[in-house]
Design an enzyme around this catalytic site. Structure first.
Site, PDB file in Angstrom:
ATOM      1  N   VAL A 178      -9.360   1.857   5.750  1.00  0.00           N
ATOM      2  CA  VAL A 178      -9.292   2.228   7.167  1.00  0.00           C
ATOM      3  C   VAL A 178     -10.303   3.301   7.543  1.00  0.00           C
ATOM      4  O   VAL A 178     -10.523   3.547   8.739  1.00  0.00           O
ATOM      5  CB  VAL A 178      -7.873   2.687   7.568  1.00  0.00           C
TER       6      VAL A 178
ATOM      7  N   ASN B 283      -0.584   2.073  10.332  1.00  0.00           N
ATOM      8  CA  ASN B 283       0.435   2.629   9.446  1.00  0.00           C
ATOM      9  C   ASN B 283      -0.149   3.312   8.209  1.00  0.00           C
ATOM     10  O   ASN B 283       0.486   4.202   7.639  1.00  0.00           O
ATOM     11  CB  ASN B 283       1.388   1.509   9.014  1.00  0.00           C
TER      12      ASN B 283
ATOM     13  N   TYR C 152      -2.114  17.347   6.637  1.00  0.00           N
ATOM     14  CA  TYR C 152      -1.151  16.283   6.936  1.00  0.00           C
ATOM     15  C   TYR C 152      -0.558  16.503   8.316  1.00  0.00           C
ATOM     16  O   TYR C 152      -0.522  15.591   9.148  1.00  0.00           O
ATOM     17  CB  TYR C 152      -0.051  16.219   5.880  1.00  0.00           C
TER      18      TYR C 152
ATOM     19  N   LYS D  94      -1.392  14.094  11.606  1.00  0.00           N
ATOM     20  CA  LYS D  94      -0.329  13.387  12.310  1.00  0.00           C
ATOM     21  C   LYS D  94      -0.191  13.872  13.755  1.00  0.00           C
ATOM     22  O   LYS D  94       0.193  13.094  14.645  1.00  0.00           O
ATOM     23  CB  LYS D  94       0.981  13.537  11.548  1.00  0.00           C
TER      24      LYS D  94
ATOM     25  N   THR E  87       1.660   8.626  -2.680  1.00  0.00           N
ATOM     26  CA  THR E  87       0.850   9.841  -2.809  1.00  0.00           C
ATOM     27  C   THR E  87       1.664  11.121  -2.665  1.00  0.00           C
ATOM     28  O   THR E  87       1.102  12.200  -2.567  1.00  0.00           O
ATOM     29  CB  THR E  87      -0.274   9.821  -1.746  1.00  0.00           C
TER      30      THR E  87
END
Length: 250
Positions: free
Chosen positions: A64, A90, A155, A159, A193
């Site tokens: 991606v 996703n 992270y 997001k 992960t």
């Protein structure tokens, strides 16, 4: 009649976890599904499961972070099935396995997969949907709304980027009949992960903040995605669905 009869869907990160659950559910509801991932063996196994159940799917290898691969994947879907109605961004990686929560290389990697990957998906998904309209579903997280300990800040930042990307594109593409919504899962089964978030003691502490008192199931996220992919949500765009057991209500 399935809830997605006649629709064509592309799902990233669909070889395992939430993505695989979405792929199987969408196919059961009548969609033709492109199962996209870097994990070829696992992705082809998902396709085989769908075919064995009477559904229609194909595997496409997709990194991606690479725009040329996005162009090829979307082109392959439209070439094979004539359209793209549903895109689920996703694919993502966790930041909870980091020893250094300010590691620069890991910041770049997480942002590349989670934020750039979603942006590229939106870019090429929108281009394919301009004629017919469609539904784009971006998988964000409760981590895109609040901060947490023992997780690399990339992270949360990535997001959060997905959350606002969703709203920006929803506003821009509404006139074209393209709906864009985000789903924010809470405590779910550990990702491949995962690090700290797979630790039972850490998970138990997280669950103390979940009013329903348990982790979520990947199928529960898949059903939320099914609703957003279907015409049942036809007047929803720029919205957030929190599939988190009440975590963000605390």
């Amino acid at each position: 009649m399935g809830r997605l009869d006649g629709k064509v869907a592309l799902i990233t990160g669909a070889a395992s976890g939430m993505g695989a659950a979405m792929a199987r559910l969408f196919a059961r509801e009548g969609a033709k599904v492109a199962v996209c991932d870097l994990l070829e063996e696992e992705g082809r196994a998902v396709v085989a499961d769908i075919a064995a159940a009477g559904g229609t799917a194909r595997f496409l290898r997709l990194d991606v972070t690479e725009e040329a691969q996005w162009e090829a994947a979307v082109g392959a879907v439209v070439g094979a099935w004539g359209r793209l109605d549903v895109l689920v961004n996703n694919a993502g990686i966790s930041g909870s396995a980091a020893g250094d929560l300010y590691d620069t290389a890991l910041w770049d990697r997480i942002m590349a997969v989670n934020a750039r990957g979603a942006f590229l998906g939106v870019k090429h998904g929108v281009a394919a949907m301009r004629r017919t309209g469609g539904s784009i579903i971006n998988i964000s997280s409760i981590s895109g709304v609040v901060g947490q300990e023992r997780i690399h800040c990339a992270y949360n930042a990535s997001k959060a980027a997905v959350r606002l990307l969703t709203k920006a594109v929803a506003v821009q593409e509404g006139p074209a009949g393209i709906r864009v919504n985000s789903i924010h899962p809470g405590v779910m089964p550990p990702m491949r992960t995962s690090g700290a978030t797979a630790d039972p003691a850490f998970r138990a502490r997280l669950l103390q903040h979940v009013p329903l008192g348990r982790p979520g199931r990947v199928e529960e996220v898949a059903h939320a995605a099914l609703f957003l992919a279907s015409d049942e949500s036809s007047y929803m765009t720029g919205s957030e669905l929190h599939v988190d057991g009440g975590y963000l209500a605390c």
